[in-house]
Design an enzyme around this catalytic site. Sequence first.
Site, PDB file in Angstrom:
ATOM      1  N   ASP A   1      -6.618  15.106  -1.100  1.00 36.81           N
ATOM      2  CA  ASP A   1      -7.938  16.089  -1.003  1.00 36.81           C
ATOM      3  C   ASP A   1      -8.608  14.578  -1.201  1.00 36.81           C
ATOM      4  O   ASP A   1      -8.308  14.918  -2.412  1.00 36.81           O
ATOM      5  CB  ASP A   1      -7.366  16.998  -1.400  1.00 36.81           C
ATOM      6  CG  ASP A   1      -6.003  17.991  -0.766  1.00 36.81           C
ATOM      7  OD1 ASP A   1      -5.731  17.534   0.466  1.00 36.81           O
ATOM      8  OD2 ASP A   1      -6.484  19.397  -1.189  1.00 36.81           O
TER       9      ASP A   1
ATOM     10  N   LYS B   1     -13.530  20.488   3.078  1.00 43.19           N
ATOM     11  CA  LYS B   1     -12.449  21.589   1.571  1.00 43.19           C
ATOM     12  C   LYS B   1     -13.506  21.975   1.208  1.00 43.19           C
ATOM     13  O   LYS B   1     -14.815  21.186   0.755  1.00 43.19           O
ATOM     14  CB  LYS B   1     -11.104  20.862   0.944  1.00 43.19           C
ATOM     15  CG  LYS B   1     -11.265  22.258   0.172  1.00 43.19           C
ATOM     16  CD  LYS B   1      -9.853  21.052  -0.527  1.00 43.19           C
ATOM     17  CE  LYS B   1      -9.094  21.282  -1.883  1.00 43.19           C
ATOM     18  NZ  LYS B   1      -7.909  20.825  -2.694  1.00 43.19           N
TER      19      LYS B   1
ATOM     20  N   LYS C   1     -10.308  24.022   4.932  1.00 47.14           N
ATOM     21  CA  LYS C   1      -9.502  24.699   3.350  1.00 47.14           C
ATOM     22  C   LYS C   1     -10.896  25.512   2.824  1.00 47.14           C
ATOM     23  O   LYS C   1     -11.825  24.760   2.164  1.00 47.14           O
ATOM     24  CB  LYS C   1      -8.818  23.472   3.168  1.00 47.14           C
ATOM     25  CG  LYS C   1      -8.248  23.952   1.765  1.00 47.14           C
ATOM     26  CD  LYS C   1      -7.380  22.972   1.346  1.00 47.14           C
ATOM     27  CE  LYS C   1      -6.843  23.087  -0.242  1.00 47.14           C
ATOM     28  NZ  LYS C   1      -5.546  22.195  -0.498  1.00 47.14           N
TER      29      LYS C   1
END
Length: 214
Positions: free
Chosen positions: A90, A152, A181
Amino acid sequence: MNDLTKYIDHTNLSPKATTADIEKLCSEAKRFGFAAVCVNGCYSALASKLLSGSNVRIATVIGFPLGAMTTDTKVFEAKNAVVNGADEIDMVINLGWLKSGKHHWVKTEIGAIKKGIGKKVLKVILETCYLTDQEKQIACKLAVEAGADYVKTSTGFGPAGATIEDVELMITAVQGKALVKASGGIRDKTTAWKYIDLGVKRIGTSSGPQLLKS
């Protein structure tokens, strides 16, 4: 509850997180069957050891939480996380570059990290609270073009986290070429399901067990 668990990245990114905290995080992830744990790089190897033999994946944050490190630093950090057992990365984009109009630099950096981690999953954190809608759309487009698997919303360390409006915008912007996400401020089941119903495939939360009971 079981259907919700597969969406959750059970997260502890606190700078004060101890080894005992990560042990608890991993134990809960195994017990509830969460999709992944999300940890800082120094705990990738520990999480990998604790979750060995389980279906829980290890996600490690890169360039966290500011995104302002050099590309070489981020690439090394990502590769090192994979060596230490990370299944997913991430990464935080370079917000300053995006706002400077250096779109090629942003895309090149995302692509370099994706190349560095091979077939591992790459999630690109936009930190939407700092971006205009146009910048969010551009960031999504750059992430897709660079080969990212997810975009995300947030680190959870900015002044605001996920919003319905941002998630809708991101889902539209990626045009089915990447997953989304939602993270930041998601602490109850009702909110989590709202995002999932929109099409979100992962929920980042530090309140996984509590969220299931809410």
